[in-house]
Design an enzyme around this catalytic site. Structure first.
Site, short mmCIF file in Angstrom:
data_model
loop_
_atom_site.label_atom_id
_atom_site.label_comp_id
_atom_site.label_asym_id
_atom_site.label_seq_id
_atom_site.Cartn_x
_atom_site.Cartn_y
_atom_site.Cartn_z
N SER A 285 9.13 -44.09 -42.63
CA SER A 285 7.62 -43.63 -43.23
C SER A 285 7.63 -42.51 -43.31
O SER A 285 8.75 -41.91 -43.32
CB SER A 285 7.19 -44.73 -41.78
N ASP A 286 6.62 -42.01 -43.27
CA ASP A 286 5.93 -40.09 -42.81
C ASP A 286 6.29 -40.06 -41.67
O ASP A 286 5.89 -40.94 -40.55
CB ASP A 286 5.01 -40.06 -44.18
N TRP A 287 5.50 -39.13 -40.98
CA TRP A 287 5.78 -38.96 -40.06
C TRP A 287 4.33 -38.91 -39.10
O TRP A 287 3.02 -38.92 -39.27
CB TRP A 287 5.87 -36.95 -39.68
N GLY A 288 4.55 -39.70 -38.53
CA GLY A 288 3.83 -40.63 -37.61
C GLY A 288 3.01 -41.47 -38.30
O GLY A 288 1.93 -42.28 -37.96
#
Ligand code: NOJ
Length: 747
Positions: A285-288
């Site tokens: 995923s991307d950050w968060g």
């Protein structure tokens, strides 16, 4: 010596085909993966899907977690990001080795344009149109980072960018899917090297999947509303190219497409990526971005967010901890079948095996090698060469450039002349033990270049972004004493990047006003524009004598700029993004559709697709860039004007260097499908060649047109080449077409 090093690196890249594990090796790896998998508890499996940030450098909002070490020891973490250096990575790997199954950690990092050696920002590099040089920059970045314990880079960014308000245009290869695919392919090969698991390579990550660059209004993280055809035709090709280059991993984009967030988009992650393209690496995923599904409004809780992202095909959760906290219960409750978990874990373990980490978890933690790689002097030479190739000459009135090294007095003015760190641009890496003092300022580069008798004068003039004009007087005084003025202005380096969208693309503060003032000194003025995106600078375009768009060029900025200013390098870069005249023209790109009311010219725009208060033309078009010599295009011939299916057309032409010095030309081939079942762009880049010729030299160039180059997605989204007439255009930019012809694809 420099030449030999470059030759060796080049021939290496030319000969590289990424091998990856062979079938036998893969069978062994799969077997070993399964043997580990069967020993794992559910909690340990989910641990592999969990990625945390290390404490010391942050590229997103921090989550404080004092229990990180104990979680790693308990096998609850599969990967760390922002953890670099052999001692730091060894520290965490030793803790992972205390876990029950001793599954090694993966260390990921944003190595976007260099590790210790900073290369130009990716958008600048793309302007070189030099795939070998770009691949070499990625290779060197991999050599340095892998020697410092890193296994995995979150690069290349493959997002097509047509809106310079979006700050992340800095990280990509510009607006064109064909060119960006070639560049992305070269970068993946450069990062990953020729053999999975060799200690000089990194796993690459194709990001951000997908269409992140089409954020409405150029506002970062914003929604994307897009037709299927646009997605397939413009935004997906670079990702497809990365799969063909055998990229190890993918990263989801933050945005939604037509209301479905990319992190929970099974159409993208499963149907296209894992099924249609048969991608067998893993998706992070991307950050968060997993927990952010709650903000998007598609999930009502962390549990729902984890369920949606995971079942859509996102294998690893970067820093939102939803997988770790929610997946166990979701499996127990029967919402997620265990086979799905096993598939994601297998994908991640396979990469750890391919890297050789199960055989030696400290394989990338050799402090001697780290020292050697970070102090390799050939890296600076390559960074300088890449920087030279990235500088775009936009204007050169009366052949003001190149300057003589014997010029008597030169005034160096502007807030960026003496800057060092600014040259690094966005996304440099803070490398432990190196204070990054090694950045050549423009002042130093020029001082080292000119004759001992040349006098250099300096005035800052103003700052980058405040309104004070107090320094103008001193700048004027200095300009009056000089034979020529070099004015260095632009953005602050952190004005282009993640979360750095701008609604106004002017050169900030009073910098253009400083140019206005200096004009009164009556001296020729060369303007250097330093930026991470196309800016709007009409006053400078009209009033400067010469303009170099220097972007952010990295450690060797000062040397490379001096090489170009004084003619040791003949500028060869060409823009990969259209430069608008005003923000109102955005989005503006060369491969637009014709419309039913095409705008013909600024003098006849009534009832046409134009603005009543702005030109139909950009300030500088895609593919544009000047040099110190001139080229003539002639002798266009096509092997046939009627191509049957399965046939190819060989296009040949002659290119002659008609100027006074050696130079490189980027010959661009565009095609237009004149009548088709869906409207086609007025032109599309389909090939190019970068050719170096001596003064007076002529070379015959050949291009091949095959069915692939004529294909597009029809209304049912089938890739088709339809019979009919095509226009062929060959030129020095998307506007400067020098040769044209037509041919037919027959039934
Ligand atoms: C967020 C960015 O969007 C992404 O490109 C980057 O790789 C991660 N943060 C990690 O730093």
């Amino acid at each position: 010596m420099k030449k030999l090093g470059v030759f060796l690196a080049t021939s290496f890249l030319l000969s590289v085909i990424y091998i990856g594990p062979g079938t036998a090796q893969l069978n062994t790896i799969n077997h070993r993966v399964d043997s580990v998998l069967q020993l794992m508890t559910l909690e340990e499996k989910i641990g592999q899907l969990n990625q945390y940030n290390d404490d010391w450098e942050v590229t997103g909002p921090v989550t404080i977690d004092t229990a990180k070490a104990s979680q790693i020891r308990a096998g609850q973490v599969g990967s760390l990001l922002n953890c670099v250096g052999t001692s730091r990575t060894r520290h965490w790997q030793e803790i992972a080795m205390q876990s029950r199954l001793k599954i090694p950690l993966l260390f990921g990092q944003d190595i976007i344009h260099g590790y210790k050696t900073t290369f130009p920002i990716p958008l600048a590099e793309s302007c070189s149109w030099d795939l070998e040089a770009i691949g070499r920059a990625a290779r060197i970045s991999a050599e340095e980072a892998s020697a410092a314990g890193v296994h995995w880079t979150f690069a290349p960014m493959l997002d097509i960018a047509r809106d310079p308000r979006w700050g992340r245009v800095v990280e990509g290869a510009g607006e064109d899917p064909y060119l960006a695919s070639k560049i992305g392919y070269a970068q993946v090969i450069g990062f990953q090297g020729s053999q999975s698991g060799d200690t000089t390579s990194l796993m690459a990550c194709a990001k951000h999947f997908a269409a992140y660059g089409a954020a409405v209004g150029g506002r970062d993280y914003n929604s994307v509303d897009m037709s299927e055809r646009q997605l397939w035709e413009t935004y997906l090709p670079p990702f497809k190219a990365a799969v063909e280059a055998k990229v190890a991993t993918f990263m989801c984009a933050f945005n939604d497409i037509n209301g479905v967030p990319c992190t929970a988009n099974s159409y993208l992650l499963k149907d296209i990526l894992k099924d249609k393209w048969q991608f067998n690496g893993f998706v992070v995923s991307d950050w968060g971005s997993v927990v952010q599904l709650i903000n998007h409004g598609t999930a009502g809780s962390e549990r729902e967010a984890a369920l949606q992202a995971f079942t859509a095909g996102c294998d690893m959760d970067m820093e939102s901890r939803c997988y770790k906290n929610e997946l166990p219960q979701l499996v127990h409750d029967g919402n997620i079948p265990l086979v799905y978990i096993d598939d994601a874990v297998r994908r991640i373990l396979r990469k750890k095996f391919e890297l050789g980490l199960f055989d030696d978890p400290f394989k990338f933690c050799n402090a001697d090698r780290e020292q050697r790689a970070l102090n390799d002097p050939s890296h600076a030479a390559s960074a300088r060469e890449m920087a030279e190739k990235s500088i775009v000459l936009l204007k050169n009135q009366n052949h003001l450039l190149p300057l003589s090294k014997d010029t008597r007095t030169i005034a160096l003015i502007g807030p960026l002349i003496k800057e060092r760190m600014q040259n690094k641009g966005f996304w440099d890496v803070i490398v432990p033990g190196y204070d990054s003092a090694y950045v050549v300022s423009q002042w130093e580069g020029i001082r080292n270049k000119v004759s001992p008798g040349t006098k250099l004068l300096y005035a800052k003039g103003c700052t980058l972004d405040d309104e004070s004009r107090d320094g103008f007087k001193e700048a004027m005084k200095v300009a009056k004493k000089a034979d020529v003025v070099i004015l260095s202005i632009g953005e602050r380096r952190d004005m282009s990047g993640e979360a750095r969208s701008r609604s106004n693309l002017n050169i900030p503060g009073v910098q253009e006003e400083l140019l206005k003032t200096l004009r009164d000194a009556g001296k020729p003025v060369i303007v250097l524009i330093n930026a991470g995106r196309p800016l709007v600078f009409s006053y400078t375009v009209q009033n400067a004598d010469a303009i170099l768009y220097t972007w952010w060029l990295g450690d060797e900025a000062g040397n490379a700029i001096a090489d170009v200013l004084f003619g040791d390098y003949n500028p060869s870069a060409r823009l990969t993004m259209t430069f608008p005249r005003s923000v109102g023209q955005i989005p503006i790109f060369y491969s637009h559709l014709n419309t039913g009311h095409p705008a013909q010219s600024d003098s006849s725009r009534s009832y046409s697709s134009a603005y009543i208060d702005e030109s139909i033309y950009p300030e500088f078009e895609f593919g544009f860039g000047l040099g110190y010599t001139t080229f003539q295009y002639s002798g266009l011939t096509l092997s046939t004007k009627k191509m049957t299916d399965g046939e190819k057309i060989i296009v040949s032409m002659e290119l002659t260097n008609t100027g006074r010095c050696e130079g490189e030309e980027t010959v661009q081939l565009y095609l237009r499908d004149l009548v088709a079942s869906v409207a086609r762009p007025v032109m599309e880049l389909r090939d190019f060649q970068k050719v170096k010729l001596k003064s007076g030299e002529t070379r015959t160039l050949e291009f091949i047109i095959d069915r692939d180059k004529l294909s597009f997605y029809d209304q049912q989204l089938n890739l088709v080449a339809e019979p009919g007439m095509f226009e062929l255009m060959i030129g020095a930019s998307s506007r400067d077409i020098r040769l044209r012809d037509k041919f037919e694809l027959s039934e």
